[in-house]
Design a protein around this motif. Sequence first.
Motif, mmCIF file in Angstrom:
data_model
loop_
_atom_site.group_PDB
_atom_site.id
_atom_site.type_symbol
_atom_site.label_atom_id
_atom_site.label_comp_id
_atom_site.label_asym_id
_atom_site.label_seq_id
_atom_site.Cartn_x
_atom_site.Cartn_y
_atom_site.Cartn_z
ATOM 1 N N LEU A 291 0.897 -1.015 -0.029
ATOM 2 C CA LEU A 291 -0.022 -0.104 -0.009
ATOM 3 C C LEU A 291 0.798 1.405 -0.164
ATOM 4 O O LEU A 291 0.449 2.546 -0.338
ATOM 5 C CB LEU A 291 -1.036 -0.030 1.279
ATOM 6 N N GLN A 292 2.217 1.149 0.471
ATOM 7 C CA GLN A 292 2.933 2.601 0.330
ATOM 8 C C GLN A 292 3.590 2.613 -0.715
ATOM 9 O O GLN A 292 4.494 3.532 -0.707
ATOM 10 C CB GLN A 292 3.762 2.420 1.884
ATOM 11 N N LYS A 293 3.598 1.697 -1.810
ATOM 12 C CA LYS A 293 4.079 1.958 -2.926
ATOM 13 C C LYS A 293 3.684 3.486 -3.585
ATOM 14 O O LYS A 293 2.604 3.773 -3.296
ATOM 15 C CB LYS A 293 4.041 1.026 -3.980
ATOM 16 N N THR A 294 4.766 4.187 -4.320
ATOM 17 C CA THR A 294 4.151 5.151 -4.955
ATOM 18 C C THR A 294 3.194 4.943 -6.063
ATOM 19 O O THR A 294 2.184 5.753 -5.943
ATOM 20 C CB THR A 294 5.201 5.658 -5.938
ATOM 21 N N GLU A 295 3.142 3.786 -6.786
ATOM 22 C CA GLU A 295 1.903 3.605 -7.589
ATOM 23 C C GLU A 295 1.540 1.907 -6.911
ATOM 24 O O GLU A 295 2.188 0.847 -7.161
ATOM 25 C CB GLU A 295 2.287 3.413 -8.946
ATOM 26 N N ILE A 296 0.183 2.067 -6.351
ATOM 27 C CA ILE A 296 -0.183 0.525 -5.718
ATOM 28 C C ILE A 296 -0.099 -0.376 -7.221
ATOM 29 O O ILE A 296 -1.021 0.221 -8.021
ATOM 30 C CB ILE A 296 -1.397 0.732 -5.258
ATOM 31 N N ASN A 297 0.248 -1.573 -6.964
ATOM 32 C CA ASN A 297 0.117 -2.716 -8.019
ATOM 33 C C ASN A 297 -1.167 -3.542 -7.725
ATOM 34 O O ASN A 297 -1.197 -4.035 -6.468
ATOM 35 C CB ASN A 297 1.355 -3.509 -8.243
ATOM 36 N N ILE A 298 -1.929 -3.450 -8.595
ATOM 37 C CA ILE A 298 -3.355 -4.072 -8.370
ATOM 38 C C ILE A 298 -3.210 -5.432 -8.060
ATOM 39 O O ILE A 298 -3.983 -6.022 -7.290
ATOM 40 C CB ILE A 298 -4.520 -3.553 -9.227
ATOM 41 N N GLU A 299 -2.471 -6.089 -8.716
ATOM 42 C CA GLU A 299 -2.126 -7.574 -8.526
ATOM 43 C C GLU A 299 -1.510 -7.979 -7.107
ATOM 44 O O GLU A 299 -2.024 -8.990 -6.518
ATOM 45 C CB GLU A 299 -1.049 -8.057 -9.595
ATOM 46 N N ASP A 300 -0.735 -7.014 -6.651
ATOM 47 C CA ASP A 300 -0.381 -7.163 -5.143
ATOM 48 C C ASP A 300 -1.419 -7.328 -4.282
ATOM 49 O O ASP A 300 -1.484 -7.962 -3.227
ATOM 50 C CB ASP A 300 0.734 -6.168 -4.705
ATOM 51 N N ILE A 301 -2.397 -6.283 -4.500
ATOM 52 C CA ILE A 301 -3.424 -6.262 -3.498
ATOM 53 C C ILE A 301 -4.483 -7.350 -3.859
ATOM 54 O O ILE A 301 -5.217 -8.017 -2.789
ATOM 55 C CB ILE A 301 -4.322 -4.760 -4.007
ATOM 56 N N ASP A 302 -4.906 -7.709 -4.874
ATOM 57 C CA ASP A 302 -5.551 -9.113 -5.015
ATOM 58 C C ASP A 302 -5.003 -10.225 -4.394
ATOM 59 O O ASP A 302 -6.036 -10.916 -4.108
ATOM 60 C CB ASP A 302 -5.624 -9.127 -6.640
ATOM 61 N N ASN A 303 -3.642 -10.478 -4.720
ATOM 62 C CA ASN A 303 -2.870 -11.513 -4.244
ATOM 63 C C ASN A 303 -3.036 -11.567 -2.456
ATOM 64 O O ASN A 303 -3.398 -12.539 -1.831
ATOM 65 C CB ASN A 303 -1.619 -11.806 -4.473
#
Lengths: 276, 292
Positions: free
Chosen positions: B224-236
Motif C-alpha cells: 500500500l505504501q508504494k508510489t503506485e499501487i500494483n493492483i495484482e499485489d492487492i488482489d493476491n
Amino acid sequence: MSNFSLDEIIDEAIRANPGASLDQISEGIVEFIQSSLAPIIHSMKLARAATPIELRSSEFRIERLSASSRELTKEKRELKGRQIQELAWLKFQLNGTIAPAPLIPTIMTNEDRFEQPRIEYSYQTTLDRNRQRKLGVSDLVLGKTNHNPALISPYTKFASNPLEEDTFRLGKALQWRLSQNPKLVSLVQKIETSSRSYTLEHNLDWTFELNETADVESPLWRKTVLIIHPKNSEFEESMRLWDELDKKIRYELGNSKDADRVAEFNKTFFIEMDLR
Amino acid sequence: MPYDSIIFRKDMAGAIKALEDDDVEYLNIAANRIMSNSLFGTEKKFVFPAFFLKDISFNLGLLRGSLPTSPYSTAKSVAMNYARSLSREVQNETFEPLTLWKSYSDFKMELRKLTLAPIEQSIYDTTDLEFSKSGFSWLLNYLQENLGSMEVPKNILLKGVLNEMVRLYRNHGTDLNGVLTISLLTALDWCNDYARAISTSETSFAKIVRDEIIPNAKDSLAALQKTEINIEDIDNLMWKFIVQWREYFLRYLELPRVVLSAREEPEKAIQLPEETKKKLTEAITKSIEGPG
C-alpha cells in the motif's frame, strides 16, 4: 392467533408449578421474556423498504387526503418507520456487529447459514482458565458455554466445558448488564473470587449463582442476588457460614477504589441461601 | 468439480435476491458462501464481488438502523443498482478484478454522501481527496511504526486505524487507492479478530499475532505504501487474507460475541409449560410487530 391476557399466562404458570412462590413465578416469566426477545428480534423479517418512487407516490396520495387525515397518516407512517429503524438497529447489533466504533466494517458473521445469535459474555476469570488447564480442557475453549455437549453438531460453536459443574455461574440477565456496564466486572470478580476462596478455605461443597432479578413488588427495581446452593452442610452451620461469607464479600467489595460505586452497588446487592 | 462460474453465478443470484428482499443477513451469508466456495477452486477473482456484497450487507444493515425511511430507501436503491451492475459484470467469465475495484470505488463514493449525518451533509458535500490521501498515508506510517503493539491483547490498533480511515472516507471521500487500503486492512482485521478469540493467554495471543498477523500487515504496508499501487499485489493479498479467514472459520467456526440473547431455557426453579411459552412468544412478537 388466539388472544389471551397476561393474567391467564400467570395462572397457567402457577398451575404448572404449584409449589412455586409468586416471586419465583414472576422471575420465571420475566426471565423467559428476556431470553425470548433477542431470538424473536433476530428472526423477525423486516418489511421490505419502499423504493424512492413508491415513497414519492405515497406522499402524493397523502397530500390528497383531508387535513386531519393527512396529519394522522403522516404520524402513523413516521411511527412505523421509527419502529422499523429501531428493530433494524437491534438486528444489526444481534448480527455480531457490536464494535468499538459502529462504522468499522466488521465481519457481521462468518457463517454460512442462519442461526440464533450466540449467548456469550466473554467473562472468564483466571480461576476458570487455571481450572481448565488443570483439567486438561483444550486451549480452544473460548469463554463459558452452557450448551449441552450432547447436542454438538457440525455447527455447534466451540466446546462447552462438560467436565465439572460450574462452581460459580453468572445468570444471563447479569451477563447482559455487564456487557452494558463493564465497570461492574471488577465488583463481580471480587464476589466470585471471595466466594470461591471461602469455599476452598472451609472445604465446602457449595455452588453459587449470581444474577440480576426484578423485585416482585417493584418490577422496575433490579437487584443483584448471589444465591448460595449449599451441599452436604448442616442447616445451623450453613446459616453461620452464610453470615460469615456475607461479611467477607462485603469487606472485599469495600476494598474497591471507587467507594461511591460500591456503596451504590451494595444497596441492591443481596446474598441469599437456597435452603430447599 | 471445482468451484466454477456456473455455481458462482447461482450464489450471486442468491445474493441479489436477498438484497432485493432487504434481507441483509442472507446477503452476508451468500457473500460468505462465495468466499468459502472459492477455497474449493483455483479462481481467485470470485472473492472480490463477494467481498463487495458483504460490505453492502454491513452498510445497509447499519443504515437501516440509523436512517429514517426515505434516506434509507435512497441508499438501498443506490446499492441495488450497483449490485445489479456487479452481477452483470461477473456474467462474463473473463471479468477483470481491476474493473470491479473501480466500479466498487465509484459506488463507495456514491454511498458516502448517504452515510453522512444530517449535520454533516451540507458541510462535507464536496470531497477533499488530497486531504484523505495524506491522512491515509499518515495512518499507514503510524501502523508501521507501531506494529509491535498489536501483540498486546487490549491493543486494537488495526481497528483504530480503520476507524480513522472510514471517517476520512465518509467526510472527505477517497480514491481507488483509499478503497483498496480500507478493503485490505478490513480483511486483515477479520483474521485479527480470530487471533484475539482463539488465544488463551496474553502469551499465546502475542505469538499468534506475531506469526500470523504481523507478517501479513507488513506485506500489506509494503504493497500500500508504494508510489503506485500494483493492483495484482492487492488482489493476491486479499485472496490470501480471505483464505486465511475462511480457514479460521473452518477450524473455529463462529467467533464468540458479546450478545444480549439467550438460547437456553431459564435456569430458575420454575418451568413454564410449552404452551404458555408459545403464547408468551406470540404475544411478544405481536407486540413488537405492532398492529400494522
